[in-house]
Design a protein around this motif. Structure first.
Motif, PDB file in Angstrom:
ATOM      1  N   ILE A 231      46.679  42.638  39.247  1.00 52.54           N
ATOM      2  CA  ILE A 231      46.039  42.624  40.566  1.00 52.54           C
ATOM      3  C   ILE A 231      45.150  41.383  40.700  1.00 52.54           C
ATOM      4  O   ILE A 231      45.141  40.722  41.738  1.00 52.54           O
ATOM      5  N   LEU A 232      44.429  41.048  39.635  1.00 55.68           N
ATOM      6  CA  LEU A 232      43.510  39.907  39.670  1.00 55.68           C
ATOM      7  C   LEU A 232      44.252  38.579  39.841  1.00 55.68           C
ATOM      8  O   LEU A 232      43.797  37.703  40.582  1.00 55.68           O
ATOM      9  N   LEU A 233      45.401  38.428  39.188  1.00 57.12           N
ATOM     10  CA  LEU A 233      46.107  37.150  39.174  1.00 57.12           C
ATOM     11  C   LEU A 233      47.252  37.066  40.180  1.00 57.12           C
ATOM     12  O   LEU A 233      48.008  36.102  40.176  1.00 57.12           O
ATOM     13  N   ASP A 234      47.379  38.056  41.037  1.00 55.87           N
ATOM     14  CA  ASP A 234      48.444  38.067  42.037  1.00 55.87           C
ATOM     15  C   ASP A 234      48.179  36.978  43.081  1.00 55.87           C
ATOM     16  O   ASP A 234      47.128  36.974  43.725  1.00 55.87           O
ATOM     17  N   PRO A 235      49.120  36.031  43.277  1.00 57.38           N
ATOM     18  CA  PRO A 235      48.879  34.938  44.225  1.00 57.38           C
ATOM     19  C   PRO A 235      49.038  35.337  45.691  1.00 57.38           C
ATOM     20  O   PRO A 235      48.756  34.540  46.578  1.00 57.38           O
ATOM     21  N   ALA A 236      49.445  36.552  45.960  1.00 60.75           N
ATOM     22  CA  ALA A 236      49.615  37.000  47.349  1.00 60.75           C
ATOM     23  C   ALA A 236      48.252  37.094  48.039  1.00 60.75           C
ATOM     24  O   ALA A 236      47.207  36.997  47.408  1.00 60.75           O
ATOM     25  N   GLY A 237      48.270  37.341  49.319  1.00 60.20           N
ATOM     26  CA  GLY A 237      47.033  37.454  50.081  1.00 60.20           C
ATOM     27  C   GLY A 237      46.186  38.630  49.619  1.00 60.20           C
ATOM     28  O   GLY A 237      46.693  39.611  49.087  1.00 60.20           O
ATOM     29  N   MET A 238      44.903  38.508  49.832  1.00 58.27           N
ATOM     30  CA  MET A 238      43.967  39.569  49.435  1.00 58.27           C
ATOM     31  C   MET A 238      43.865  40.566  50.589  1.00 58.27           C
ATOM     32  O   MET A 238      42.896  40.568  51.347  1.00 58.27           O
ATOM     33  N   SER A 239      44.858  41.433  50.710  1.00 59.07           N
ATOM     34  CA  SER A 239      44.968  42.320  51.873  1.00 59.07           C
ATOM     35  C   SER A 239      43.850  43.357  51.950  1.00 59.07           C
ATOM     36  O   SER A 239      43.538  43.848  53.020  1.00 59.07           O
ATOM     37  N   GLU A 240      43.234  43.698  50.843  1.00 58.26           N
ATOM     38  CA  GLU A 240      42.184  44.718  50.828  1.00 58.26           C
ATOM     39  C   GLU A 240      40.774  44.133  50.973  1.00 58.26           C
ATOM     40  O   GLU A 240      39.805  44.865  50.894  1.00 58.26           O
ATOM     41  N   SER A 241      40.677  42.850  51.176  1.00 58.08           N
ATOM     42  CA  SER A 241      39.363  42.197  51.249  1.00 58.08           C
ATOM     43  C   SER A 241      38.967  41.951  52.707  1.00 58.08           C
ATOM     44  O   SER A 241      39.772  42.153  53.614  1.00 58.08           O
ATOM     45  N   PRO A 242      37.748  41.476  52.937  1.00 56.76           N
ATOM     46  CA  PRO A 242      37.335  41.150  54.309  1.00 56.76           C
ATOM     47  C   PRO A 242      38.106  39.979  54.919  1.00 56.76           C
ATOM     48  O   PRO A 242      38.043  39.766  56.115  1.00 56.76           O
ATOM     49  N   VAL A 243      38.833  39.221  54.091  1.00 53.30           N
ATOM     50  CA  VAL A 243      39.653  38.111  54.581  1.00 53.30           C
ATOM     51  C   VAL A 243      41.108  38.351  54.155  1.00 53.30           C
ATOM     52  O   VAL A 243      41.614  37.721  53.223  1.00 53.30           O
ATOM     53  N   PRO A 244      41.822  39.260  54.835  1.00 52.37           N
ATOM     54  CA  PRO A 244      43.169  39.629  54.400  1.00 52.37           C
ATOM     55  C   PRO A 244      44.201  38.514  54.528  1.00 52.37           C
ATOM     56  O   PRO A 244      45.242  38.552  53.883  1.00 52.37           O
TER      57      PRO A 244
ATOM     58  N   PRO B  73      42.518  32.940  45.371  1.00 52.05           N
ATOM     59  CA  PRO B  73      42.249  31.685  44.664  1.00 52.05           C
ATOM     60  C   PRO B  73      42.384  31.819  43.145  1.00 52.05           C
ATOM     61  O   PRO B  73      42.529  30.819  42.453  1.00 52.05           O
ATOM     62  N   LEU B  74      42.347  33.031  42.632  1.00 53.48           N
ATOM     63  CA  LEU B  74      42.523  33.247  41.198  1.00 53.48           C
ATOM     64  C   LEU B  74      43.989  33.500  40.839  1.00 53.48           C
ATOM     65  O   LEU B  74      44.315  33.635  39.668  1.00 53.48           O
ATOM     66  N   GLY B  75      44.839  33.581  41.857  1.00 55.39           N
ATOM     67  CA  GLY B  75      46.253  33.865  41.638  1.00 55.39           C
ATOM     68  C   GLY B  75      46.971  32.715  40.960  1.00 55.39           C
ATOM     69  O   GLY B  75      46.662  31.549  41.187  1.00 55.39           O
ATOM     70  N   ILE B  76      47.925  33.068  40.137  1.00 59.31           N
ATOM     71  CA  ILE B  76      48.734  32.072  39.435  1.00 59.31           C
ATOM     72  C   ILE B  76      50.164  32.201  39.945  1.00 59.31           C
ATOM     73  O   ILE B  76      50.828  33.212  39.697  1.00 59.31           O
ATOM     74  N   GLU B  77      50.613  31.182  40.665  1.00 58.41           N
ATOM     75  CA  GLU B  77      51.926  31.223  41.312  1.00 58.41           C
ATOM     76  C   GLU B  77      53.065  31.370  40.303  1.00 58.41           C
ATOM     77  O   GLU B  77      54.069  32.028  40.585  1.00 58.41           O
ATOM     78  N   ALA B  78      52.929  30.782  39.129  1.00 57.23           N
ATOM     79  CA  ALA B  78      53.989  30.859  38.120  1.00 57.23           C
ATOM     80  C   ALA B  78      54.196  32.282  37.609  1.00 57.23           C
ATOM     81  O   ALA B  78      55.263  32.614  37.106  1.00 57.23           O
ATOM     82  N   LEU B  79      53.183  33.125  37.730  1.00 50.44           N
ATOM     83  CA  LEU B  79      53.301  34.509  37.267  1.00 50.44           C
ATOM     84  C   LEU B  79      53.849  35.449  38.332  1.00 50.44           C
ATOM     85  O   LEU B  79      54.062  36.637  38.054  1.00 50.44           O
ATOM     86  N   ALA B  80      54.057  34.972  39.540  1.00 57.87           N
ATOM     87  CA  ALA B  80      54.464  35.830  40.658  1.00 57.87           C
ATOM     88  C   ALA B  80      55.700  36.682  40.354  1.00 57.87           C
ATOM     89  O   ALA B  80      55.711  37.868  40.669  1.00 57.87           O
TER      90      ALA B  80
ATOM     91  N   PHE C 207      56.716  37.902  37.575  1.00 55.14           N
ATOM     92  CA  PHE C 207      56.383  38.932  36.586  1.00 55.14           C
ATOM     93  C   PHE C 207      55.372  39.942  37.119  1.00 55.14           C
ATOM     94  O   PHE C 207      55.388  41.103  36.725  1.00 55.14           O
ATOM     95  N   LEU C 208      54.487  39.491  37.990  1.00 57.27           N
ATOM     96  CA  LEU C 208      53.417  40.354  38.475  1.00 57.27           C
ATOM     97  C   LEU C 208      53.937  41.489  39.339  1.00 57.27           C
ATOM     98  O   LEU C 208      53.373  42.577  39.332  1.00 57.27           O
ATOM     99  N   GLY C 209      55.018  41.253  40.061  1.00 58.58           N
ATOM    100  CA  GLY C 209      55.601  42.329  40.852  1.00 58.58           C
ATOM    101  C   GLY C 209      56.066  43.471  39.965  1.00 58.58           C
ATOM    102  O   GLY C 209      55.855  44.647  40.269  1.00 58.58           O
ATOM    103  N   ALA C 210      56.669  43.120  38.841  1.00 60.04           N
ATOM    104  CA  ALA C 210      57.135  44.155  37.907  1.00 60.04           C
ATOM    105  C   ALA C 210      55.976  44.819  37.181  1.00 60.04           C
ATOM    106  O   ALA C 210      55.995  46.029  36.939  1.00 60.04           O
ATOM    107  N   THR C 211      54.960  44.044  36.838  1.00 64.20           N
ATOM    108  CA  THR C 211      53.834  44.633  36.105  1.00 64.20           C
ATOM    109  C   THR C 211      52.984  45.525  36.993  1.00 64.20           C
ATOM    110  O   THR C 211      52.345  46.445  36.494  1.00 64.20           O
ATOM    111  N   GLN C 212      52.985  45.275  38.297  1.00 71.48           N
ATOM    112  CA  GLN C 212      52.233  46.156  39.179  1.00 71.48           C
ATOM    113  C   GLN C 212      52.880  47.533  39.272  1.00 71.48           C
ATOM    114  O   GLN C 212      52.236  48.489  39.687  1.00 71.48           O
ATOM    115  N   ALA C 213      54.140  47.636  38.870  1.00 73.03           N
ATOM    116  CA  ALA C 213      54.775  48.958  38.790  1.00 73.03           C
ATOM    117  C   ALA C 213      54.131  49.784  37.685  1.00 73.03           C
ATOM    118  O   ALA C 213      54.272  51.010  37.659  1.00 73.03           O
TER     119      ALA C 213
END
Length: 167
Positions: free
Chosen positions: A98-111, A116-123, A125-131
């Motif tokens: 969740i911390l390193l997901d490069p997608a938008g911060m949909s749950e924050s005040p600026v969805p 900014p902490l997201g790592i695009e190269a991990l994108a 893998f992160l979809g599978a790990t969020q499962a």
């Protein structure tokens, strides 16, 4: 106080760690919300991104590890070590995903803002790990089972402590 008076009881250390993390998360969230309207959006985004997955340790640890370790601060038996390790590793992976997901911060005040902490190269893998978020209900159910098993074999003060928790 529990960690200082009974350092062998890991419940005190767990509660101390959760409180410290909650304090850091609250500070980060407050700084982000303070900087956001003052026109420093780029400075606010990392604080808000850090706060985004803070629910994992604050909400999930009490309903998993506290139940697993209650009342004496130890696992019910050695056979529960694999469960505790798997749960700890799974929760860590969920938090980092969740911390390193490069997608938008949909749950924050600026969805609309990217993380900014997201790592695009991990994108990919992160979809599978969020499962692995399924680790949370499995961990809660397993912790409740450990509590029931502990209650069934307990007697005396330990049984009274477990009754107190259920009450």
């Amino acid at each position: 106080a529990l960690a200082a008076r009974r350092p062998e009881n890991s419940i005190g250390w767990l509660m101390l760690g959760m409180g410290a993390f909650f304090a850091l998360s609250s500070i980060a969230s407050s700084l982000g919300l303070y900087l956001l309207p003052s026109g420093r959006r780029d400075a606010a985004l990392p604080f808000l991104a850090f706060d985004s997955p803070s629910w994992v340790p604050v909400v999930v640890l009490p309903v998993t590890f506290l139940l697993l370790l209650f009342p004496d601060g130890h696992l019910p038996s050695r056979r529960w070590r694999w469960f505790a390790w798997a749960l700890g590793i799974g929760l860590t992976i969920v938090y980092l995903a969740i911390l390193l997901d490069p997608a938008g911060m949909s749950e924050s005040p600026v969805p609309d803002a990217p993380n900014p902490l997201g790592i695009e190269a991990l994108a990919p893998f992160l979809g599978a790990t969020q499962a692995l978020i399924l680790v949370i209900p499995i961990g809660v159910i397993g912790s409740l089972i450990s509590l029931v098993l502990r209650f069934r074999r307990s007697s005396g003060i330990e049984r009274l402590q477990l009754r107190w928790l259920l009450t």
